[in-house]
Write a protein that holds these residues in place. Structure first.
Motif, PDB file in Angstrom:
ATOM      1  N   GLN A 190       0.863  -1.183   0.000  1.00 32.45           N
ATOM      2  CA  GLN A 190       0.000   0.000   0.000  1.00 32.45           C
ATOM      3  C   GLN A 190       0.902   1.237   0.000  1.00 32.45           C
ATOM      4  O   GLN A 190       1.892   1.282   0.727  1.00 32.45           O
ATOM      5  CB  GLN A 190      -0.894   0.015   1.237  1.00 32.45           C
ATOM      6  N   MET A 191       0.557   2.205  -0.831  1.00 28.84           N
ATOM      7  CA  MET A 191       1.345   3.440  -0.896  1.00 28.84           C
ATOM      8  C   MET A 191       0.438   4.656  -0.723  1.00 28.84           C
ATOM      9  O   MET A 191      -0.639   4.713  -1.328  1.00 28.84           O
ATOM     10  CB  MET A 191       2.044   3.553  -2.250  1.00 28.84           C
ATOM     11  N   GLY A 192       0.874   5.586   0.097  1.00 27.16           N
ATOM     12  CA  GLY A 192       0.142   6.836   0.258  1.00 27.16           C
ATOM     13  C   GLY A 192       0.897   7.972  -0.411  1.00 27.16           C
ATOM     14  O   GLY A 192       0.423   8.589  -1.364  1.00 27.16           O
ATOM     15  N   THR A 193       2.107   8.223   0.090  1.00 22.97           N
ATOM     16  CA  THR A 193       2.904   9.359  -0.381  1.00 22.97           C
ATOM     17  C   THR A 193       3.060   9.352  -1.909  1.00 22.97           C
ATOM     18  O   THR A 193       2.953  10.397  -2.552  1.00 22.97           O
ATOM     19  CB  THR A 193       4.288   9.332   0.315  1.00 22.97           C
ATOM     20  N   ARG A 194       3.288   8.184  -2.494  1.00 25.03           N
ATOM     21  CA  ARG A 194       3.483   8.133  -3.947  1.00 25.03           C
ATOM     22  C   ARG A 194       2.221   8.575  -4.694  1.00 25.03           C
ATOM     23  O   ARG A 194       2.305   9.247  -5.717  1.00 25.03           O
ATOM     24  CB  ARG A 194       3.892   6.706  -4.369  1.00 25.03           C
ATOM     25  N   PHE A 195       1.044   8.214  -4.167  1.00 15.73           N
ATOM     26  CA  PHE A 195      -0.200   8.601  -4.846  1.00 15.73           C
ATOM     27  C   PHE A 195      -0.623  10.046  -4.527  1.00 15.73           C
ATOM     28  O   PHE A 195      -1.447  10.613  -5.224  1.00 15.73           O
ATOM     29  CB  PHE A 195      -1.333   7.624  -4.504  1.00 15.73           C
ATOM     30  N   LEU A 196      -0.032  10.589  -3.471  1.00 15.04           N
ATOM     31  CA  LEU A 196      -0.301  11.986  -3.115  1.00 15.04           C
ATOM     32  C   LEU A 196       0.101  12.912  -4.256  1.00 15.04           C
ATOM     33  O   LEU A 196      -0.494  13.972  -4.465  1.00 15.04           O
ATOM     34  CB  LEU A 196       0.528  12.291  -1.859  1.00 15.04           C
ATOM     35  N   THR A 197       1.136  12.522  -4.999  1.00 15.20           N
ATOM     36  CA  THR A 197       1.618  13.373  -6.092  1.00 15.20           C
ATOM     37  C   THR A 197       1.137  12.871  -7.456  1.00 15.20           C
ATOM     38  O   THR A 197       1.651  13.315  -8.486  1.00 15.20           O
ATOM     39  CB  THR A 197       3.165  13.442  -6.089  1.00 15.20           C
ATOM     40  N   ALA A 198       0.173  11.963  -7.469  1.00 16.54           N
ATOM     41  CA  ALA A 198      -0.373  11.484  -8.757  1.00 16.54           C
ATOM     42  C   ALA A 198      -1.110  12.625  -9.450  1.00 16.54           C
ATOM     43  O   ALA A 198      -1.653  13.512  -8.776  1.00 16.54           O
ATOM     44  CB  ALA A 198      -1.328  10.316  -8.518  1.00 16.54           C
ATOM     45  N   LYS A 199      -1.122  12.574 -10.778  1.00 16.57           N
ATOM     46  CA  LYS A 199      -1.827  13.626 -11.545  1.00 16.57           C
ATOM     47  C   LYS A 199      -3.293  13.700 -11.134  1.00 16.57           C
ATOM     48  O   LYS A 199      -3.882  14.776 -11.073  1.00 16.57           O
ATOM     49  CB  LYS A 199      -1.741  13.325 -13.041  1.00 16.57           C
ATOM     50  N   GLU A 200      -3.906  12.550 -10.848  1.00 17.93           N
ATOM     51  CA  GLU A 200      -5.338  12.518 -10.529  1.00 17.93           C
ATOM     52  C   GLU A 200      -5.625  12.872  -9.075  1.00 17.93           C
ATOM     53  O   GLU A 200      -6.789  12.889  -8.662  1.00 17.93           O
ATOM     54  CB  GLU A 200      -5.918  11.130 -10.817  1.00 17.93           C
ATOM     55  N   CYS A 201      -4.567  13.122  -8.284  1.00 18.96           N
ATOM     56  CA  CYS A 201      -4.794  13.447  -6.870  1.00 18.96           C
ATOM     57  C   CYS A 201      -5.132  14.930  -6.723  1.00 18.96           C
ATOM     58  O   CYS A 201      -4.372  15.794  -7.159  1.00 18.96           O
ATOM     59  CB  CYS A 201      -3.554  13.103  -6.043  1.00 18.96           C
ATOM     60  N   GLY A 202      -6.251  15.213  -6.093  1.00 19.26           N
ATOM     61  CA  GLY A 202      -6.752  16.585  -6.004  1.00 19.26           C
ATOM     62  C   GLY A 202      -6.251  17.383  -4.817  1.00 19.26           C
ATOM     63  O   GLY A 202      -6.762  18.466  -4.544  1.00 19.26           O
ATOM     64  N   VAL A 203      -5.248  16.865  -4.108  1.00 21.02           N
ATOM     65  CA  VAL A 203      -4.688  17.630  -2.975  1.00 21.02           C
ATOM     66  C   VAL A 203      -4.202  18.977  -3.508  1.00 21.02           C
ATOM     67  O   VAL A 203      -3.828  19.098  -4.677  1.00 21.02           O
ATOM     68  CB  VAL A 203      -3.530  16.829  -2.308  1.00 21.02           C
ATOM     69  N   HIS A 204      -4.199  19.995  -2.652  1.00 20.85           N
ATOM     70  CA  HIS A 204      -3.790  21.335  -3.096  1.00 20.85           C
ATOM     71  C   HIS A 204      -2.375  21.310  -3.706  1.00 20.85           C
ATOM     72  O   HIS A 204      -1.492  20.616  -3.201  1.00 20.85           O
ATOM     73  CB  HIS A 204      -3.851  22.304  -1.915  1.00 20.85           C
ATOM     74  N   GLU A 205      -2.172  22.079  -4.767  1.00 27.18           N
ATOM     75  CA  GLU A 205      -0.873  22.124  -5.471  1.00 27.18           C
ATOM     76  C   GLU A 205       0.289  22.452  -4.529  1.00 27.18           C
ATOM     77  O   GLU A 205       1.393  21.925  -4.688  1.00 27.18           O
ATOM     78  CB  GLU A 205      -0.906  23.171  -6.587  1.00 27.18           C
ATOM     79  N   ASN A 206       0.047  23.346  -3.561  1.00 31.99           N
ATOM     80  CA  ASN A 206       1.130  23.723  -2.632  1.00 31.99           C
ATOM     81  C   ASN A 206       1.637  22.504  -1.849  1.00 31.99           C
ATOM     82  O   ASN A 206       2.825  22.365  -1.581  1.00 31.99           O
ATOM     83  CB  ASN A 206       0.631  24.767  -1.615  1.00 31.99           C
ATOM     84  N   TYR A 207       0.695  21.651  -1.464  1.00 36.37           N
ATOM     85  CA  TYR A 207       1.011  20.430  -0.697  1.00 36.37           C
ATOM     86  C   TYR A 207       1.805  19.481  -1.599  1.00 36.37           C
ATOM     87  O   TYR A 207       2.865  18.956  -1.224  1.00 36.37           O
ATOM     88  CB  TYR A 207      -0.324  19.805  -0.259  1.00 36.37           C
ATOM     89  N   LYS A 208       1.309  19.315  -2.821  1.00 34.69           N
ATOM     90  CA  LYS A 208       1.989  18.429  -3.770  1.00 34.69           C
ATOM     91  C   LYS A 208       3.430  18.885  -4.000  1.00 34.69           C
ATOM     92  O   LYS A 208       4.369  18.083  -3.961  1.00 34.69           O
ATOM     93  CB  LYS A 208       1.219  18.465  -5.094  1.00 34.69           C
ATOM     94  N   GLU A 209       3.585  20.191  -4.218  1.00 37.39           N
ATOM     95  CA  GLU A 209       4.927  20.759  -4.453  1.00 37.39           C
ATOM     96  C   GLU A 209       5.848  20.483  -3.276  1.00 37.39           C
ATOM     97  O   GLU A 209       7.023  20.182  -3.440  1.00 37.39           O
ATOM     98  CB  GLU A 209       4.825  22.289  -4.649  1.00 37.39           C
ATOM     99  N   LYS A 210       5.295  20.605  -2.072  1.00 37.83           N
ATOM    100  CA  LYS A 210       6.106  20.411  -0.865  1.00 37.83           C
ATOM    101  C   LYS A 210       6.564  18.948  -0.753  1.00 37.83           C
ATOM    102  O   LYS A 210       7.686  18.685  -0.345  1.00 37.83           O
ATOM    103  CB  LYS A 210       5.291  20.827   0.375  1.00 37.83           C
ATOM    104  N   VAL A 211       5.698  18.036  -1.142  1.00 39.64           N
ATOM    105  CA  VAL A 211       6.075  16.614  -1.122  1.00 39.64           C
ATOM    106  C   VAL A 211       7.129  16.348  -2.197  1.00 39.64           C
ATOM    107  O   VAL A 211       8.140  15.672  -1.948  1.00 39.64           O
ATOM    108  CB  VAL A 211       4.838  15.704  -1.349  1.00 39.64           C
ATOM    109  N   LEU A 212       6.918  16.902  -3.388  1.00 38.86           N
ATOM    110  CA  LEU A 212       7.854  16.662  -4.498  1.00 38.86           C
ATOM    111  C   LEU A 212       9.251  17.213  -4.199  1.00 38.86           C
ATOM    112  O   LEU A 212      10.249  16.661  -4.655  1.00 38.86           O
ATOM    113  CB  LEU A 212       7.308  17.280  -5.792  1.00 38.86           C
ATOM    114  N   SER A 213       9.320  18.291  -3.413  1.00 41.49           N
ATOM    115  CA  SER A 213      10.643  18.858  -3.140  1.00 41.49           C
ATOM    116  C   SER A 213      11.221  18.391  -1.799  1.00 41.49           C
ATOM    117  O   SER A 213      12.336  18.781  -1.429  1.00 41.49           O
ATOM    118  CB  SER A 213      10.580  20.390  -3.206  1.00 41.49           C
ATOM    119  N   ALA A 214      10.492  17.540  -1.064  1.00 38.66           N
ATOM    120  CA  ALA A 214      10.961  17.084   0.259  1.00 38.66           C
ATOM    121  C   ALA A 214      12.185  16.174   0.133  1.00 38.66           C
ATOM    122  O   ALA A 214      12.335  15.453  -0.846  1.00 38.66           O
ATOM    123  CB  ALA A 214       9.837  16.351   0.985  1.00 38.66           C
ATOM    124  N   LYS A 215      13.033  16.239   1.144  1.00 39.69           N
ATOM    125  CA  LYS A 215      14.201  15.368   1.198  1.00 39.69           C
ATOM    126  C   LYS A 215      14.029  14.322   2.312  1.00 39.69           C
ATOM    127  O   LYS A 215      13.031  14.336   3.022  1.00 39.69           O
ATOM    128  CB  LYS A 215      15.460  16.206   1.426  1.00 39.69           C
TER     129      LYS A 215
END
Ligand code: TUI
Length: 310
Positions: A190-215
Motif C-alpha cells: 500500500q502506498m500513500g505518499t506516492r499517490f499523493l503526487t499522482a496527476k489525478e490526486c486533487g490535494v492542493h498544489e502547494n502540498y503536492k509541491e512540498k512533497v515533491l521537493s521534500a528530502k
C-alpha cells in the motif's frame, strides 16, 4: 505470472493499494487507481454518511472496477460510515488508527471484506481471529497516524503470526520497495505518499509541491503526548507543535487546538505553513507527478524484474 492471493481475493490486476488518505483520497483518485488495476480507496474520514454515499456513487460512475472505502476509526462519523458501506455493499474496506473489532461483525454480516491496518503483531492476530480477510502491516515510516515499529521489522513478524495475506505499507514508493516487501513475505503493498503526487490526486498544489521537493529528513512525528502520533512534513506548524509538546507548561488542550483542522488547512486550503502536510519518510524519493497508471505499471514492472518474474 503466478497467482497473487490479494489480487485473487479482490479481483484486481496489480497488488497495489492506495492509502486511505483523509481529506485527499476521493472518488477521483480512488477510481483512477482502480482503473489502473490497483485498489483505489475513498477516505471516509472527512465525510458524513451522505457525503460518503455521494463519493461512492461518483466513483461508480468513473470506474466499473473494484474500489474500497477506508474507515478511519477515530472519525466522528465512523458509525454513519459503517452503515453506508454496508448499505452500498462495498466490496472491501480498510480500517486504520484504532481497533476495528467493534465493527467487524456488522461489516462481515453485510458481505464486506475487512482489511485492517495494524501496527503490531497482537492486533494482527486479534483481527485475524475476528475474521479479517487480510492485514496491512504499516510501519512508522508512513505518513499520518503511525505506530512505533518500522516496516522492515513489522512485516515479517506479522507474516509469521497470521495465516491471512499481509499487505506492506510505510516507506514504499518504487519497485525496489515493493520487491523488498515481497521478500519479507508481503503479498501486496500500500502506498500513500506516492499517490499523493499522482496527476489525478486533487490535494492542493502547494502540498503536492512540498512533497515533491521534500528530502529524506524532512518529516517529523508529533502528537505522541496526545496518544495519536502523526508524521508530517516539517513546517511552521509541526515545529511549533513539537516545541510546545516538549514544554512542560503546555496543556493538552492547547495542542488539540493547534492540531484541529490542520490537515484540511494544508490539503484543501493549501496553507502549507500553518497546516499539517502528512507525508511519509519516502517523500525524498518521490520527485515527479505521474498518472496512477504510470505509477502502478512502473512499480510492478520494476519489482517483478527485480524478483526475476518478468
Ligand atoms: O490511520 C492511518 N493514518 C492516518 S489517519 C489520519 S487522520 C488524523 N488526523 C489527525 C490526527 C490523527 C489522525 C491520518 N493518517 N494509518 C493507519 C494506521 N493505523 N497506522 C497505525 C495504525 C494503528 C495504530 C494502532 C492501528 C491500530 C492501532 O492499535 C490500536 C489498538 O487499540 O490496538
Amino acid at each position: 505470472m503466478e497467482k497473487n492471493p490479494v489480487c485473487e481475493m479482490l479481483g484486481i490486476r496489480y497488488p497495489v493499494f492506495q492509502g486511505g488518505m483523509a481529506w485527499i483520497a476521493d472518488a477521483k483518485l480512488a477510481s483512477a487507481v482502480s482503473e489502473a488495476g490497483g485498489l483505489g480507496l475513498i477516505a471516509a474520514m472527512n465525510s458524513n454518511g451522505e457525503q460518503l454515499r455521494a463519493q461512492i456513487h461518483e466513483a461508480r460512475k468513473l470506474t466499473d472496477k473494484v474500489f474500497g472505502v477506508n474507515l478511519m476509526l477515530m472519525s466522528p462519523y465512523i458509525d454513519e460510515a459503517v452503515d453506508v458501506v454496508c448499505e452500498e455493499k462495498i466490496t472491501v474496506v480498510t480500517t486504520g488508527a484504532g481497533n476495528p473489532v467493534k465493527y467487524m461483525e456488522r461489516l462481515k454480516g453485510a458481505g464486506v471484506k475487512v482489511i485492517c491496518v495494524v501496527a503490531s503483531v497482537a492486533l494482527a492476530k486479534m483481527v485475524e481471529d475476528m475474521g479479517a480477510s487480510a492485514v496491512i502491516a504499516e510501519g512508522c515510516e508512513s505518513g499520518g497516524h503511525v505506530g512505533e515499529t518500522t516496516t522492515m521489522a513489522l512485516v515479517p513478524q506479522v507474516v509469521d503470526a497470521v495465516n491471512i495475506p499481509v499487505i506492506a505499507a510505510g516507506g514504499i514508493a518504487d519497485g525496489r520497495g515493493m520487491a523488498a516487501a515481497f521478500m519479507l513475505g508481503a503479498s501486496a503493498v500500500q502506498m500513500g505518499t506516492r499517490f499523493l503526487t499522482a496527476k489525478e490526486c486533487g490535494v492542493h498544489e502547494n502540498y503536492k509541491e512540498k512533497v515533491l521537493s521534500a528530502k529524506d529528513r524532512d518529516t517529523i512525528v508529533t502528537g505522541k503526548t496526545l496518544g495519536h502520533p502523526v508524521r508530517a512534513l516539517k513546517n511552521r506548524m509541526s515545529r511549533e507543535f513539537d516545541r510546545m509538546e516538549k514544554d512542560p507548561d503546555t496543556k493538552p488542550e492547547d495542542l488539540e487546538k493547534l492540531g484541529a483542522g490542520a490537515l484540511r488547512r494544508a490539503a484543501i486550503e493549501g496553507d502549507v505553513r500553518n497546516g499539517s502536510c502528512m507525508c511519509g519518510q519516502i517523500a525524498g524519493l518521490v520527485n515527479s507527478e505521474e498518472t496512477c497508471e504510470e505509477i502502478i505499471t512502473g512499480i510492478c514492472r520494476d519489482a517483478y524484474r527485480l524478483m526475476g518474474k518478468e
